[in-house]
Write an enzyme that holds these catalytic residues in place. Structure first.
Site, PDB file in Angstrom:
ATOM      1  N   HIS A  32      -3.020   6.053  24.612  1.00 48.99           N
ATOM      2  CA  HIS A  32      -2.475   7.176  24.710  1.00 48.99           C
ATOM      3  C   HIS A  32      -3.272   8.685  24.150  1.00 48.99           C
ATOM      4  CE1 HIS A  32       1.864   5.204  24.736  1.00 48.99           C
ATOM      5  NE2 HIS A  32       0.831   4.789  25.472  1.00 48.99           N
ATOM      6  N   TYR A  36      -5.498  10.838  26.472  1.00 53.42           N
ATOM      7  CA  TYR A  36      -5.448  12.819  26.794  1.00 53.42           C
ATOM      8  C   TYR A  36      -6.577  13.318  25.949  1.00 53.42           C
ATOM      9  CZ  TYR A  36      -0.489  11.543  29.038  1.00 53.42           C
ATOM     10  OH  TYR A  36       0.325  11.700  29.117  1.00 53.42           O
ATOM     11  N   GLU A 104      10.590  11.725  21.107  1.00 54.32           N
ATOM     12  CA  GLU A 104       9.793  10.809  22.401  1.00 54.32           C
ATOM     13  C   GLU A 104      10.406  10.990  23.536  1.00 54.32           C
ATOM     14  OE1 GLU A 104       9.677   6.422  19.998  1.00 54.32           O
ATOM     15  OE2 GLU A 104       7.325   6.933  20.132  1.00 54.32           O
ATOM     16  N   GLU A 138       6.230   4.674  26.800  1.00 55.44           N
ATOM     17  CA  GLU A 138       7.211   5.921  25.548  1.00 55.44           C
ATOM     18  C   GLU A 138       8.440   5.354  25.386  1.00 55.44           C
ATOM     19  OE1 GLU A 138       6.772   7.397  22.957  1.00 55.44           O
ATOM     20  OE2 GLU A 138       3.895   7.428  23.257  1.00 55.44           O
ATOM     21  N   HIS A 141       9.293   2.715  23.276  1.00 50.11           N
ATOM     22  CA  HIS A 141       9.435   2.619  21.689  1.00 50.11           C
ATOM     23  C   HIS A 141      10.476   4.106  21.471  1.00 50.11           C
ATOM     24  CE1 HIS A 141       4.630   3.772  22.217  1.00 50.11           C
ATOM     25  NE2 HIS A 141       4.708   2.668  22.507  1.00 50.11           N
TER      26      HIS A 141
HETATM   27 FE   LIG Z   1       5.526   7.055  21.246  1.00 52.92          FE
END
Ligand SMILES: [Fe+2]
Length: 262
Positions: A32, A36, A104, A138, A141
């Protein structure tokens, strides 16, 4: 993010299968960041603009407030080597819940809403496409962390007392307020289809979902005002009737000869 994963969660969540998952999570967080960063390099080619973007955590009060919120709730666990006492375990739980439900599960969801708002206006499709994968990761997670919380609840139900409920509720209220501060900066007088009030409703609705998932009573009673976020939790499968699928090949028709001139 990665620091807390390795220095706190991995240290104290010691079942082998959970650690396998955490290893995967760590890898995903790295992907991630890379994604980004690549976009940032593209959107902000000028090194000074990029440096200003990275300094946002010091220079923009709303972003600094979010960072301080994280440190406030999560920092105290780093020095604990083993969770010996009930108080240690409560602190660990608060760290895990802050990480999953507030960072998150709320800050990221605020960010997702901005990304998908752009998409709903036909803008920044590359950002939205990559974010679809981030969103999927996410969500996983967060669900993993919540299942760890479920396990702790089974093993030590006495930890889930009124005090913890009060702390978690306060934490989520603070998180909504911190994210809202950022929304005020961003939305200003309001954008088409999004303003500070609708962002507040959205964040409150998400916070209620997190509280419910954790087995606590929701406190805001808000509805999701963003129709463009409605289907986002649904796994992406291409519906051949509604959209042109490009991730497959059609078989070659007719005969194929390899000795023709191309
Ligand atoms: Fe995460």
């Amino acid at each position: 993010m990665a620091n807390n994963l390795v220095l706190t969660l991995y240290k104290h969540i010691n079942s082998p299968e959970a650690r396998l998952y955490l290893s995967r999570q760590l890898f995903e967080e790295a992907v991630h960041v890379q994604f980004y960063l690549t976009l940032l390099d593209t959107y902000l080619p000028d090194p000074d603009d990029r440096a200003a973007a990275f300094a946002a955590v010091e220079n923009i009060p709303a972003i600094r407030e979010k960072a301080e919120f994280c440190f406030r709730w999560m920092d105290s666990v780093e020095k604990i080597e083993r969770l010996e006492t009930k108080e240690d375990r409560r602190r660990f739980l608060l760290n895990l819940i802050c990480f999953a439900a507030c960072i998150e599960g709320l800050f990221f969801y605020g960010a997702f809403a901005y990304v998908y708002w752009f998409r709903s206006r036909g803008l920044l499709h590359g950002l939205a496409t990559g974010t679809n994968w981030v969103f999927r990761d996410e969500s996983m997670h967060m669900e993993f962390a919540f299942s760890v919380v479920d396990t702790v609840r089974e093993e030590e139900p006495e930890l889930f007392d009124d005090e913890l409920q009060r702390q978690v509720t306060d934490m989520l209220k603070e998180a909504v307020e911190a994210e809202l501060q950022f929304a005020r900066d961003l939305c200003g007088e309001g954008l088409p289809g999004m303003n500070t009030a609708s962002m507040q409703e959205y964040l409150q609705c998400v916070a209620d979902q997190r509280l419910r998932r954790l087995g606590f009573a929701p406190v805001f009673g808000s509805e999701n005002p963003f129709s463009f976020m409605e289907l986002q939790n649904v796994q992406e499968l291409t519906n051949f009737f509604e959209r042109r699928a490009s991730a497959y090949q059609v078989a070659v028709e007719g005969s194929v000869a390899f000795d023709d001139d191309f």
